[in-house]
Scaffold this motif. Structure first.
Motif, PDB file in Angstrom:
ATOM      1  N   ILE A   1       4.417  -0.913   7.451  1.00 18.20           N
ATOM      2  CA  ILE A   1       4.007  -1.379   5.788  1.00 18.20           C
ATOM      3  C   ILE A   1       4.593  -2.901   5.992  1.00 18.20           C
ATOM      4  O   ILE A   1       4.285  -3.470   5.761  1.00 18.20           O
ATOM      5  CB  ILE A   1       4.426  -0.733   4.650  1.00 18.20           C
TER       6      ILE A   1
ATOM      7  N   VAL B   1      -0.784  -1.898   5.603  1.00 16.49           N
ATOM      8  CA  VAL B   1      -0.662  -1.716   4.468  1.00 16.49           C
ATOM      9  C   VAL B   1      -1.057  -0.549   3.568  1.00 16.49           C
ATOM     10  O   VAL B   1      -0.502  -0.246   3.023  1.00 16.49           O
ATOM     11  CB  VAL B   1       0.209  -3.221   4.026  1.00 16.49           C
TER      12      VAL B   1
ATOM     13  N   GLY C   1      -1.030   2.711   4.136  1.00 11.05           N
ATOM     14  CA  GLY C   1       0.641   2.839   4.609  1.00 11.05           C
ATOM     15  C   GLY C   1       1.043   3.130   2.772  1.00 11.05           C
ATOM     16  O   GLY C   1       1.906   4.087   2.210  1.00 11.05           O
ATOM     17  N   LEU C   2       0.675   2.164   1.869  1.00 10.77           N
ATOM     18  CA  LEU C   2       0.778   2.314   0.578  1.00 10.77           C
ATOM     19  C   LEU C   2       0.244   3.692  -0.512  1.00 10.77           C
ATOM     20  O   LEU C   2       1.257   4.540  -0.724  1.00 10.77           O
ATOM     21  CB  LEU C   2       0.764   1.292   0.130  1.00 10.77           C
TER      22      LEU C   2
END
Length: 136
Positions: free
Chosen positions: A82, A120, A123-124
């Motif tokens: 991230i 991102v 990943g979150l």
């Protein structure tokens, strides 16, 4: 279901890493021109270094996704991926690309930003799904 989501996200991250590498070298390559310095030396343009940084961060993304497929625990690699892809979102302001809008590195920067944003996001989602799983 959580394990399936994690596997799907890992495969998506691998694909995004490969897309980023492909954009730098195949369908939206960075400029290959050299610029002369006052000393007479020829050096690559800024976008060359942006492409190299994108390559390294894409390799990091692929390694972290493969590692998450192999291991079944909470992954510090997810947080690192991230962070790395957040950095890729700011390439044009940190390292830089060519000033002229007509240069090919502007399309490369767009590909890198899209891949970074999607990475991102993945990943979150993976991080928060694992956090909920640990709390339960």
């Amino acid at each position: 279901m959580k394990k399936d989501l994690s596997k799907i996200i890992s495969f998506v991250l691998i694909a995004l890493g490969l897309i980023s590498i492909g954009s730098v070298f195949i369908w939206a390559p960075v400029c290959g021109d050299l610029i002369p310095l006052a000393s007479g030396k020829m050096v690559p343009m800024k976008c060359h270094y942006t492409g190299q940084a994108a390559l390294l961060l894409s390799i990091l993304l692929i390694v972290s996704a493969v590692e998450s497929l192999v291991k079944k625990s909470l992954r510090p690699w997810t947080v690192m991926a991230i962070g790395a892809m957040l950095f890729s979102l700011s390439f044009d302001s940190v390292i830089g690309i060519c000033m002229k809008e007509s240069m090919s590195c502007h399309s490369t920067a767009l590909w890198i930003k899209v891949v970074g944003a999607l990475s991102v996001l993945c990943g979150l989602v993976d991080l928060f799904s694992k956090t909920k799983q640990v709390k339960n």
